[in-house]
Scaffold this motif. Structure first.
Motif, PDB file in Angstrom:
ATOM      1  N   ALA A  21       7.443   4.785  -1.038  1.00 15.28           N
ATOM      2  CA  ALA A  21       6.397   5.628  -0.286  1.00 15.28           C
ATOM      3  C   ALA A  21       5.025   5.149  -0.900  1.00 15.28           C
ATOM      4  O   ALA A  21       4.783   4.885  -2.215  1.00 15.28           O
ATOM      5  N   VAL A  22       4.239   5.088   0.061  1.00 12.69           N
ATOM      6  CA  VAL A  22       2.927   5.028  -0.363  1.00 12.69           C
ATOM      7  C   VAL A  22       1.983   6.228   0.044  1.00 12.69           C
ATOM      8  O   VAL A  22       2.169   6.788   1.177  1.00 12.69           O
ATOM      9  N   THR A  23       1.308   6.641  -1.024  1.00  9.21           N
ATOM     10  CA  THR A  23       0.771   7.812  -0.887  1.00  9.21           C
ATOM     11  C   THR A  23      -0.809   7.881  -0.867  1.00  9.21           C
ATOM     12  O   THR A  23      -1.145   6.848  -1.278  1.00  9.21           O
ATOM     13  N   SER A  24      -1.456   8.996  -0.349  1.00  9.09           N
ATOM     14  CA  SER A  24      -2.824   8.858  -0.133  1.00  9.09           C
ATOM     15  C   SER A  24      -3.559   8.989  -1.569  1.00  9.09           C
ATOM     16  O   SER A  24      -3.071  10.009  -2.300  1.00  9.09           O
ATOM     17  N   PRO A  25      -4.478   8.200  -1.754  1.00  6.49           N
ATOM     18  CA  PRO A  25      -5.167   8.395  -2.945  1.00  6.49           C
ATOM     19  C   PRO A  25      -6.221   9.357  -2.972  1.00  6.49           C
ATOM     20  O   PRO A  25      -6.914   9.407  -3.812  1.00  6.49           O
TER      21      PRO A  25
ATOM     22  N   GLU B 290       1.513  -7.636  -0.293  1.00  4.28           N
ATOM     23  CA  GLU B 290       0.668  -6.940  -1.275  1.00  4.28           C
ATOM     24  C   GLU B 290      -0.764  -7.094  -0.946  1.00  4.28           C
ATOM     25  O   GLU B 290      -1.315  -8.130  -0.752  1.00  4.28           O
ATOM     26  N   GLY B 291      -1.408  -6.047  -0.854  1.00  8.99           N
ATOM     27  CA  GLY B 291      -2.927  -6.114  -0.521  1.00  8.99           C
ATOM     28  C   GLY B 291      -3.297  -6.024   0.771  1.00  8.99           C
ATOM     29  O   GLY B 291      -4.632  -5.707   1.031  1.00  8.99           O
ATOM     30  N   ASP B 292      -2.427  -6.182   1.742  1.00  4.86           N
ATOM     31  CA  ASP B 292      -2.753  -6.224   3.115  1.00  4.86           C
ATOM     32  C   ASP B 292      -3.306  -4.504   3.583  1.00  4.86           C
ATOM     33  O   ASP B 292      -2.530  -3.625   3.113  1.00  4.86           O
TER      34      ASP B 292
ATOM     35  N   ALA C 281      -1.680  -2.347   0.749  1.00  3.55           N
ATOM     36  CA  ALA C 281      -0.225  -2.322   0.646  1.00  3.55           C
ATOM     37  C   ALA C 281      -0.127  -2.468  -0.961  1.00  3.55           C
ATOM     38  O   ALA C 281      -0.382  -3.228  -1.758  1.00  3.55           O
ATOM     39  N   PRO C 282       0.656  -1.632  -1.617  1.00  4.56           N
ATOM     40  CA  PRO C 282       0.749  -1.653  -3.291  1.00  4.56           C
ATOM     41  C   PRO C 282       1.975  -2.842  -3.306  1.00  4.56           C
ATOM     42  O   PRO C 282       1.927  -3.291  -4.491  1.00  4.56           O
ATOM     43  N   ARG C 283       2.685  -3.144  -2.497  1.00  5.43           N
ATOM     44  CA  ARG C 283       3.731  -4.196  -2.753  1.00  5.43           C
ATOM     45  C   ARG C 283       4.114  -4.695  -1.415  1.00  5.43           C
ATOM     46  O   ARG C 283       3.757  -4.158  -0.189  1.00  5.43           O
ATOM     47  N   GLY C 284       4.677  -5.949  -1.219  1.00  9.27           N
ATOM     48  CA  GLY C 284       5.270  -6.587   0.059  1.00  9.27           C
ATOM     49  C   GLY C 284       6.376  -5.864   0.319  1.00  9.27           C
ATOM     50  O   GLY C 284       7.195  -5.394  -0.364  1.00  9.27           O
TER      51      GLY C 284
END
Length: 170
Positions: free
Chosen positions: A96-100, A125-127, A143-146
């Motif tokens: 999961a990618v969460t909102s900062p 990662e980074g996109d 993106a925190p990871r690929g």
């Protein structure tokens, strides 16, 4: 730091608290830069948050539009329990990618432009995955990871809260 700067910071924090209440927000986080090694980081929160997503039970429905309504049954029976847990609470999914921050979601750089990502896209990662607008500032969320985008849990123009799941990358 001078007393004048301190008084200005107190006034600034009070203004943030008023902004939080007037706009019915749950949290604001701001960093104010004064110079090379002088900054003020402020986080103003109105409601109690669940910080530990691993051990805490799933919170009630969030103010987050999602493609599917939350499941009313708390327990999945039999079969693929891994898939059931991923659909029950996307925030607990390891990808999961969460909102900062609190803000508004934008899936593309400008109206009419293609989305940054779609389901099935490979990302490094980074996109840039999407943009969260907060206080008239466009914040690119990397993106925190690929991996591969498996699910997008938000819609363009939707409001999100701090910690809300945005998408799943595996």
């Amino acid at each position: 730091m001078s007393n004048k700067t301190h008084d200005s910071d107190v006034t600034f924090i009070k203004a943030l608290a008023e902004l939080l209440n007037e706009n019915d927000l749950t949290e604001l986080q701001v960093k104010r830069e004064y110079g090379d090694h002088d900054a003020l980081s402020v986080r103003v929160s109105r409601k109690q948050e669940v910080i530990n997503h691993v051990t805490a039970p799933a919170p009630g429905p969030a103010a987050l539009p999602s493609p599917t309504a939350p499941a009313s049954g708390p327990v999945a029976t039999g079969g693929a329990s891994g898939d059931a847990s991923a659909t029950d609470d996307p925030a607990s999914h390891p990808g999961a990618v969460t909102s900062p921050m609190v803000g508004t979601i934008y899936m593309q750089a400008e109206p009419g432009a293609p989305s940054f990502v779609s389901v099935g896209d490979k990302v490094a990662e980074g996109d840039t995955l999407l943009i969260v607008e907060a206080m008239k500032t466009m914040n690119h969320i990397p993106a925190p990871r690929g991996g591969t985008v498996k699910r997008i849990l938000v819609e363009d123009g939707a409001a999100v809260e701090y910690g809300a799941p945005l998408m799943i990358i595996e």
